[in-house]
Design a protein around this motif. Structure first.
Motif, PDB file in Angstrom:
ATOM      1  N   TYR A 109      20.657  -5.733 -32.512  1.00 52.39           N
ATOM      2  CA  TYR A 109      21.503  -6.916 -32.728  1.00 52.39           C
ATOM      3  C   TYR A 109      21.205  -7.940 -31.642  1.00 52.39           C
ATOM      4  N   THR A 110      21.009  -9.201 -32.045  1.00 49.44           N
ATOM      5  CA  THR A 110      20.750 -10.287 -31.112  1.00 49.44           C
ATOM      6  C   THR A 110      22.065 -10.939 -30.725  1.00 49.44           C
ATOM      7  N   LEU A 111      22.385 -10.874 -29.443  1.00 50.96           N
ATOM      8  CA  LEU A 111      23.616 -11.468 -28.937  1.00 50.96           C
ATOM      9  C   LEU A 111      23.487 -12.983 -28.858  1.00 50.96           C
ATOM     10  N   GLU A 112      24.618 -13.639 -28.618  1.00 50.03           N
ATOM     11  CA  GLU A 112      24.625 -15.104 -28.568  1.00 50.03           C
ATOM     12  C   GLU A 112      23.736 -15.640 -27.447  1.00 50.03           C
ATOM     13  N   ASN A 113      23.621 -14.873 -26.362  1.00 44.90           N
ATOM     14  CA  ASN A 113      22.780 -15.318 -25.245  1.00 44.90           C
ATOM     15  C   ASN A 113      21.303 -14.992 -25.443  1.00 44.90           C
ATOM     16  N   GLY A 114      20.949 -14.428 -26.619  1.00 48.67           N
ATOM     17  CA  GLY A 114      19.563 -14.122 -26.934  1.00 48.67           C
ATOM     18  C   GLY A 114      19.122 -12.722 -26.581  1.00 48.67           C
ATOM     19  N   LEU A 115      19.937 -11.963 -25.839  1.00 46.90           N
ATOM     20  CA  LEU A 115      19.590 -10.583 -25.531  1.00 46.90           C
ATOM     21  C   LEU A 115      19.691  -9.721 -26.783  1.00 46.90           C
ATOM     22  N   ASN A 116      18.891  -8.663 -26.820  1.00 43.54           N
ATOM     23  CA  ASN A 116      18.892  -7.730 -27.945  1.00 43.54           C
ATOM     24  C   ASN A 116      19.469  -6.399 -27.498  1.00 43.54           C
ATOM     25  N   ILE A 117      20.459  -5.903 -28.219  1.00 40.68           N
ATOM     26  CA  ILE A 117      21.012  -4.587 -27.972  1.00 40.68           C
ATOM     27  C   ILE A 117      20.596  -3.688 -29.125  1.00 40.68           C
ATOM     28  N   TYR A 118      20.211  -2.451 -28.827  1.00 44.39           N
ATOM     29  CA  TYR A 118      19.735  -1.571 -29.891  1.00 44.39           C
ATOM     30  C   TYR A 118      20.262  -0.160 -29.693  1.00 44.39           C
ATOM     31  N   GLY A 119      20.291   0.577 -30.769  1.00 41.44           N
ATOM     32  CA  GLY A 119      20.588   1.991 -30.753  1.00 41.44           C
ATOM     33  C   GLY A 119      19.666   2.687 -31.728  1.00 41.44           C
ATOM     34  N   SER A 120      19.224   3.899 -31.385  1.00 37.91           N
ATOM     35  CA  SER A 120      18.283   4.592 -32.263  1.00 37.91           C
ATOM     36  C   SER A 120      18.468   6.094 -32.161  1.00 37.91           C
ATOM     37  N   ILE A 121      18.139   6.777 -33.256  1.00 37.66           N
ATOM     38  CA  ILE A 121      18.035   8.228 -33.294  1.00 37.66           C
ATOM     39  C   ILE A 121      16.618   8.529 -33.769  1.00 37.66           C
ATOM     40  N   GLN A 122      15.842   9.176 -32.909  1.00 47.21           N
ATOM     41  CA  GLN A 122      14.434   9.433 -33.203  1.00 47.21           C
ATOM     42  C   GLN A 122      14.190  10.932 -33.241  1.00 47.21           C
ATOM     43  N   ASN A 123      13.410  11.343 -34.207  1.00 41.38           N
ATOM     44  CA  ASN A 123      13.085  12.751 -34.382  1.00 41.38           C
ATOM     45  C   ASN A 123      11.586  12.944 -34.154  1.00 41.38           C
ATOM     46  N   GLY A 124      11.214  14.034 -33.503  1.00 42.51           N
ATOM     47  CA  GLY A 124       9.806  14.319 -33.258  1.00 42.51           C
ATOM     48  C   GLY A 124       9.467  15.749 -33.619  1.00 42.51           C
ATOM     49  N   TYR A 125       8.172  16.003 -33.816  1.00 42.15           N
ATOM     50  CA  TYR A 125       7.713  17.317 -34.276  1.00 42.15           C
ATOM     51  C   TYR A 125       6.323  17.596 -33.718  1.00 42.15           C
ATOM     52  N   GLN A 126       6.104  18.866 -33.388  1.00 44.47           N
ATOM     53  CA  GLN A 126       4.777  19.330 -32.992  1.00 44.47           C
ATOM     54  C   GLN A 126       4.570  20.726 -33.557  1.00 44.47           C
ATOM     55  N   SER A 127       3.411  20.952 -34.150  1.00 39.84           N
ATOM     56  CA  SER A 127       3.142  22.269 -34.714  1.00 39.84           C
ATOM     57  C   SER A 127       3.039  23.313 -33.608  1.00 39.84           C
ATOM     58  N   GLY A 128       3.203  24.576 -33.961  1.00 38.52           N
ATOM     59  CA  GLY A 128       3.119  25.659 -32.996  1.00 38.52           C
ATOM     60  C   GLY A 128       1.730  25.789 -32.399  1.00 38.52           C
ATOM     61  N   GLN A 129       1.622  26.610 -31.335  1.00 42.04           N
ATOM     62  CA  GLN A 129       0.365  26.734 -30.619  1.00 42.04           C
ATOM     63  C   GLN A 129       0.055  28.201 -30.330  1.00 42.04           C
ATOM     64  N   PHE A 130      -1.224  28.528 -30.456  1.00 40.16           N
ATOM     65  CA  PHE A 130      -1.686  29.860 -30.098  1.00 40.16           C
ATOM     66  C   PHE A 130      -1.841  29.953 -28.573  1.00 40.16           C
ATOM     67  N   PRO A 131      -1.766  31.146 -27.995  1.00 43.66           N
ATOM     68  CA  PRO A 131      -1.937  31.283 -26.540  1.00 43.66           C
ATOM     69  C   PRO A 131      -3.277  30.720 -26.087  1.00 43.66           C
ATOM     70  N   ALA A 132      -3.256  30.055 -24.939  1.00 45.45           N
ATOM     71  CA  ALA A 132      -4.461  29.391 -24.453  1.00 45.45           C
ATOM     72  C   ALA A 132      -5.480  30.369 -23.880  1.00 45.45           C
ATOM     73  N   ARG A 133      -5.016  31.344 -23.116  1.00 45.19           N
ATOM     74  CA  ARG A 133      -5.911  32.336 -22.494  1.00 45.19           C
ATOM     75  C   ARG A 133      -5.349  33.717 -22.790  1.00 45.19           C
ATOM     76  N   PRO A 134      -5.646  34.254 -23.940  1.00 43.42           N
ATOM     77  CA  PRO A 134      -4.968  35.483 -24.392  1.00 43.42           C
ATOM     78  C   PRO A 134      -5.576  36.765 -23.839  1.00 43.42           C
ATOM     79  N   TYR A 135      -5.657  36.896 -22.525  1.00 44.36           N
ATOM     80  CA  TYR A 135      -6.107  38.158 -21.941  1.00 44.36           C
ATOM     81  C   TYR A 135      -5.073  39.265 -22.131  1.00 44.36           C
TER      82      TYR A 135
END
Length: 732
Positions: A486-512
């Motif tokens: 939302y742009t306020l009367e003085n020109g500043l912008n106020i915002y709110g957000s809900i962001q979702n993120g995802y990363q696939s699983g990972q195999f062990p890097a050094r599986p000794y």
């Protein structure tokens, strides 16, 4: 931008003194500012949301750097970018390579480099995702701007952006004739030269080319390898990039780009701190009690100077990398309402590196390593407007990567006099579809939201010397985001957000662990993140602009890497945790007079990790406080020549090199304060600039990271002591 915004849319001692100035100034930096005009500070336009917007209107926490300003700030690579953005820390050590860059944003990142691991912060160049960071430390020439997006970006940027994303945007070919050459000569043998040429071929075609050479001497010696080709930390690099653009009319353009990077040098500096206790395996001379002829292994067997290296194996003294890429981008504006964009890319990278973990002349833990990766990506976007108040960004995405890492006994990797092997291969296939919709409810209020569906598959094979073990797994996830600004009367912008993120699983890097458990080569669950954020940004007065963001991010099934010595070698397992990160980020630009300007940044983060077996982990390589302040002064000399003086101070607080704060582990990475200075003279015609520069002028020596394996601590040292020199650039 697929659609040119032709419609109604608004696209509107000295260390102590400097450190104290941060607390007093409260004028925190938005690097997204270009040179100020007489009436207001000019705001840069960014494409963080895959549409062109003024940075103040983007409802996420974002910092942006103008490409023309990078050199004056002492920024030469992504590691330097990490010194000036709140809650961003960039390390670089992967296998001891000098050209790796591992960003951590808001407590999320990855120090490792092996093919079975994925970073938590994604890096893009002109819309192309860089899957591997070793050997692709982008040389920051021919840069239009850099954007750092903080917080999960799962909708528009997809997987591997649970911490954030970094966009590097290069200069596209156009009709402007440009020939620019640069030269840099400095201490520690710095020698750098580059050239940038932009030409119009005819009314529909143009090209640009950027090429350069960069070298720097070492910081230490391999004291037991007199015939080592390079010294510790030495670096020599060639790079180039060529782009052709065809635009037969205003509504269509086609750009083909090819780039390369070749680098050779000496192993990055590090020190091994041996646990000298009578029962310790290293103290006894080897892990399993076989003593050396000369008695127990002690810290006195390592180099006395921590920036020297006492290895006796030549194979681990040199690092190298080759990176190649080609991409094609087509933009087509169908009409005033709809446009499409296609980005197709293929990249390949190879590297050679490796460590002598014990850091002594003895053949105990030496792991020469080679790795390679080939990736292909295709993205199709359909963007446009629906009616007078609604716009959208949509697309489909395909990514495939095949890669391997090999530590081969034939290359000299020895463990207690016997051969060890680590052979990893993995193929990753990722497919996604995304849609983001924005709606201007009123002239001042904008709502937006998006969804992304991602399907990932991984097939991996590990061999640690007892035969290959094959595994495969698949994951899928729906990511979302909702925001309002939302742009306020003085020109500043106020915002709110809900962001979702995802990363696939990972195999062990050094599986000794396979020596004791043949079924341990199993991938982790997919990682999810949800970020709640609100902020205020904009121009408060004609001379003061600012941005503040408050955030709270919850992570589930987040893997921390834990490394120990095991029977086969250096074992790395995943400690899966739930984590909550909360904090504040504040940036601004304050123009005190027409000549004097101050940029600054301040970030604070509090990370809470659920207990694991009665022990409370900490987020690794995450300083609680990050800050910077950058005063600059511009004066016009008699005759119209310009003189610019700039000071840049960066602070990163204490952090831990691994997921524990136990003092007995000795993995505390102490705070660091770095100061750069730049004095530049530009002639009245503006066709050349002569600069005197100083980087890390107080010669701060600091740790990049620390890692405790149980027998010893790897103290990973910085490779950037003080450097002073002269820089010259000329426009022809």
């Amino acid at each position: 931008m697929a659609i040119q915004l032709a419609r109604h849319r608004r696209v509107f001692g000295l260390r102590t003194v400097v450190a104290s100035a941060i607390a007093l100034a409260l004028t925190n930096q938005v690097f997204a500012q270009d040179n100020a005009s007489e009436e207001e500070i000019e705001a840069i336009t960014v494409t963080a949301t895959k549409r062109a917007q003024v940075i103040y209107e983007v409802p996420i926490a974002i910092s942006a750097f103008s490409g023309d300003e990078l050199a004056t700030q002492g920024i030469t690579d992504l590691t330097d970018v990490g010194k000036f953005v709140p809650n961003l820390n960039v390390t670089g050590f992967s296998a001891g390579h000098t050209s790796s860059a591992n960003p951590f944003i808001r407590g999320i990142g990855l120090q490792d480099h092996l093919i079975t691991t994925d970073p938590g912060v994604s890096v893009y160049v002109d819309g192309v995702y860089l899957g591997r960071q070793v050997g692709q430390n982008w040389n920051l020439n021919n840069i239009e701007r850099i954007e750092v997006l903080r917080g999960p970006q799962g909708t528009l940027y997809g997987r591997n952006s649970v911490g954030g994303a970094i966009n590097i945007i290069t200069k596209q070919p156009d009709e402007v004739t440009v020939t620019k050459a640069g030269f840099e000569l400095g201490s520690r043998g710095r020698l750098k030269g580059d050239v940038f040429i932009n030409r119009e071929i005819n009314e529909t075609m143009a090209y640009n080319v950027n090429a350069g050479y960069n070298s720097r001497d070492g910081i230490g010696e391999f004291i037991n390898v007199p015939d080592a080709e390079y010294n510790v930390g030495e670096n020599e690099e060639f790079y180039g990039r060529l782009s052709f653009k065809w635009a037969p009319h205003d509504d269509f353009s086609f750009v083909v780009t090819a780039d390369f990077n070749d680098n050779e040098g000496g192993l990055r500096p590090y020190q091994t701190l041996i646990d000298e206790v009578p029962t310790g395996a290293y103290y006894q001379g080897a892990r399993w009690g076989t003593p050396f002829p000369f008695g127990p292994l002690r810290n006195s067997d390592t180099a006395a100077n921590p920036y020297d290296n006492a290895t006796g194996t030549k194979e681990v003294t040199m690092v190298s990398n080759e990176a190649r890429g080609i991409s094609a981008t087509a933009d087509w504006n169908w009409n005033d309402d709809y446009a499409s964009k296609v980005v197709v890319s293929h990249r390949s990278s190879k590297y050679k590196a490796g460590l002598d973990d014990d850091g002594t002349i003895y053949e105990l833990d030496q792991f020469p390593e080679v790795g390679e990766a080939d990736q292909t990506s295709i993205e199709f976007q359909l963007n446009g407007y629906i009616g007078e108040n609604m716009d959208f960004v949509s697309g489909i995405y395909f990514f495939n990567e095949k890669g391997s890492n090999l530590q081969d006994p034939a290359s000299g990797a020895l463990f207690n006099g016997s051969a060890t092997l680590l052979d990893l291969t993995q193929e990753t296939t990722s497919k996604a579809i995304f849609f983001n919709l924005g709606y201007d409810m009123t002239e001042d209020l904008r709502l937006s939201g998006g969804l992304r569906y991602t399907d990932d598959e991984k097939e991996a094979t590990a061999d640690v010397g007892i035969g290959p073990v094959y595994a495969e797994d698949a994951w899928n996830e729906v990511s979302f985001d909702i925001s309002a600004n939302y742009t306020l009367e003085n020109g500043l912008n106020i915002y709110g957000s809900i962001q979702n993120g995802y990363q696939s699983g990972q195999f062990p890097a050094r599986p000794y662990c396979l020596f004791g458990d043949p079924n341990c080569f199993v991938a982790s669950e997919n990682i999810t993140a949800i970020n709640y954020e609100m902020g205020l940004k904009g121009q408060v007065t004609d001379s003061f602009s600012m941005s503040v963001a408050l955030f709270n991010t919850d992570y589930e099934d987040l893997p921390y890497q834990v490394s120990t010595t095991a029977e086969g070698g250096f074992n790395t397992t995943n400690l899966v945790v739930e984590q909550t990160s909360r904090g504040v980020e504040f940036e601004s630009t304050w123009e005190l007079t027409e000549q004097f300007k101050v940029h600054s940044s301040l970030g604070y983060i509090d990370v809470d990790v659920d207990e694991q077996g009665g022990v409370k982990p900490v987020a690794p390589l995450t300083p609680e406080v990050t800050a910077s302040i950058s005063p600059s002064y511009h004066m016009t000399l008699e005759g119209g020549n310009d003189l610019d003086i700039r000071l840049d101070y960066s602070y990163r607080g204490d952090m831990y090199g691994e997921p524990t704060s136990d003092p007995g582990r000795h993995t505390l990475v102490e705070s660091r304060q770095l100061v750069n200075i730049d004095i530049s003279y530009t002639n009245v015609e503006g066709d050349y600039t002569l600069s005197l520069y100083g980087r890390n002028i107080f010669d701060e020596r600091y740790d990049n990271a620390r890692l405790n394996t149980g027998d010893y601590v790897l103290q990973i040292l910085s490779n950037d002591p003080s450097e002073f020199g002269v820089r010259y650039s000329k426009h022809f």
